[in-house]
Design an enzyme around this catalytic site. Structure first.
Site, PDB file in Angstrom:
ATOM      1  N   ARG A  83       1.028  -1.234   0.006  1.00 21.79           N
ATOM      2  CA  ARG A  83       0.023   0.077   0.041  1.00 21.79           C
ATOM      3  C   ARG A  83       1.013   1.180  -0.098  1.00 21.79           C
ATOM      4  O   ARG A  83       1.817   1.183   0.751  1.00 21.79           O
ATOM      5  CB  ARG A  83      -0.963   0.138   1.170  1.00 21.79           C
ATOM      6  CG  ARG A  83      -1.733  -1.178   1.223  1.00 21.79           C
ATOM      7  CD  ARG A  83      -3.037  -0.851   0.522  1.00 21.79           C
ATOM      8  NE  ARG A  83      -4.248  -2.167   0.847  1.00 21.79           N
ATOM      9  CZ  ARG A  83      -5.120  -2.005   0.307  1.00 21.79           C
ATOM     10  NH1 ARG A  83      -5.774  -0.972  -0.171  1.00 21.79           N
ATOM     11  NH2 ARG A  83      -6.168  -2.980   0.756  1.00 21.79           N
ATOM     12  N   HIS A 119     -11.700  -2.277  -5.086  1.00 28.25           N
ATOM     13  CA  HIS A 119     -12.635  -1.183  -5.459  1.00 28.25           C
ATOM     14  C   HIS A 119     -12.805  -1.397  -7.017  1.00 28.25           C
ATOM     15  O   HIS A 119     -13.841  -1.299  -7.660  1.00 28.25           O
ATOM     16  CB  HIS A 119     -12.525   0.214  -4.993  1.00 28.25           C
ATOM     17  CG  HIS A 119     -12.657   0.456  -3.370  1.00 28.25           C
ATOM     18  ND1 HIS A 119     -12.289  -0.165  -2.808  1.00 28.25           N
ATOM     19  CD2 HIS A 119     -13.851   1.281  -3.040  1.00 28.25           C
ATOM     20  CE1 HIS A 119     -12.689   0.073  -1.409  1.00 28.25           C
ATOM     21  NE2 HIS A 119     -13.723   1.136  -1.739  1.00 28.25           N
ATOM     22  N   ARG A 170      -8.854   5.863  -5.932  1.00 26.29           N
ATOM     23  CA  ARG A 170      -8.039   4.982  -4.869  1.00 26.29           C
ATOM     24  C   ARG A 170      -6.573   5.499  -4.961  1.00 26.29           C
ATOM     25  O   ARG A 170      -6.007   5.257  -4.026  1.00 26.29           O
ATOM     26  CB  ARG A 170      -7.965   3.642  -5.686  1.00 26.29           C
ATOM     27  CG  ARG A 170      -9.318   3.123  -5.541  1.00 26.29           C
ATOM     28  CD  ARG A 170     -10.038   3.233  -4.085  1.00 26.29           C
ATOM     29  NE  ARG A 170      -9.689   2.217  -3.103  1.00 26.29           N
ATOM     30  CZ  ARG A 170      -9.957   2.358  -1.832  1.00 26.29           C
ATOM     31  NH1 ARG A 170     -10.587   3.208  -1.456  1.00 26.29           N
ATOM     32  NH2 ARG A 170      -9.226   1.366  -0.934  1.00 26.29           N
ATOM     33  N   HIS A 176      -4.029   2.529  -3.129  1.00 27.13           N
ATOM     34  CA  HIS A 176      -3.413   1.847  -4.218  1.00 27.13           C
ATOM     35  C   HIS A 176      -2.315   2.408  -5.094  1.00 27.13           C
ATOM     36  O   HIS A 176      -2.479   3.567  -5.231  1.00 27.13           O
ATOM     37  CB  HIS A 176      -4.426   1.171  -4.962  1.00 27.13           C
ATOM     38  CG  HIS A 176      -5.372   0.172  -4.280  1.00 27.13           C
ATOM     39  ND1 HIS A 176      -5.071  -1.185  -3.972  1.00 27.13           N
ATOM     40  CD2 HIS A 176      -6.704   0.433  -3.743  1.00 27.13           C
ATOM     41  CE1 HIS A 176      -6.063  -1.769  -3.338  1.00 27.13           C
ATOM     42  NE2 HIS A 176      -7.314  -0.768  -3.260  1.00 27.13           N
TER      43      HIS A 176
END
Length: 247
Positions: A83, A119, A170, A176
């Site tokens: 991440r 997502h 994101r 991400h």
């Protein structure tokens, strides 16, 4: 291999910083998109509406959401991606330079594996189902014309517009890296690259077929019925419990 991944991650961090620096005013929009792309929206909003309007589409929608979420968990377990927000504080990639300042948001604090993006993966599959359903419902009996081509094109432009917004959201939130959202879109939304909407996948879900045309004929009456029920809620009438169950 590790040095190549560090280089890829470093490039991704630069993209995160660029978005957070130049599109700061769009923070509320990115946060909203990230919340809207969560699969809870599918279960709580899209599925009830579509199941009422066209049962076959509703069933297909829920199957794609459930199996896509399961597949995403499996892929995250296998790929175990980093991440952005946590990577910059743990890596040795910046040992000779200052660590880039990445802003944290309430929904940035995801500590699980990040590849592929859930997502992006979920929204690609879910919106693919809805767009193909709309194309089938409104265009399958229409003769080819400039109007139908424009409508079909508008639907697919909307689909890709949603995917781009979800991916940028994101990345902006530092949840991400860019390559993770791209993998998510490809793995769930592209029928030509093993997506959940491939023809082989749909063959064994008999209940998802739209070929009988019932949904096409019943769609206008179901839409009017749904609008009537929404209107009743809007004027604070209390429908019977069975009415809610039918949704």
């Amino acid at each position: 291999m590790e040095s190549k991944m560090d280089l890829l991650h470093g490039s991704g961090v630069q993209v995160v910083r660029y978005l957070q620096t130049h599109y700061r005013s769009s923070q509320d929009w990115f946060v909203f998109i990230s919340h809207a792309a969560d699969l809870r929206s599918t279960f709580c909003i899209f599925f009830p509406i579509w199941f009422h309007l066209c049962e076959a589409v509703g069933i297909r929608l829920i199957w794609v959401a459930v199996i896509g979420d399961w597949l995403n968990l499996v892929l995250k377990w296998v790929l175990s991606g980093q991440r952005p927000y946590w990577w910059v504080h743990e890596t040795l990639y910046y040992r000779n330079t200052s660590v880039p300042a990445i802003e944290q948001f309430p929904i940035t604090c995801e500590t699980g594996p990040g590849s592929p993006s859930g997502h992006a993966m979920g929204s690609a599959g879910v919106y693919y189902v809805m767009v193909t359903a709309l194309v089938t419902l409104f265009l399958q009996k229409q003769p080819p014309s400039f109007r139908t081509r424009c409508l079909r094109g508008a639907l697919w432009v909307t689909f890709w517009g949603v995917q781009i917004c979800v991916c940028l959201s994101r990345i902006f939130l530092a949840a991400h890296f860019p390559h993770q959202v791209i993998i998510g879109v490809i793995s769930d939304g592209n029928p030509g690259v093993g997506g959940l909407e491939s023809k082989d996948y749909l063959k064994w879900i008999d209940a998802l077929k739209l070929g009988n045309g019932n949904c096409v004929h019943e769609f206008p009456s179901r839409l009017r019925s749904f609008e009537f029920r929404v209107g009743r809620v809007a004027v604070h009438e209390t429908p019977r419990f069975s009415t809610f169950m039918e949704l």
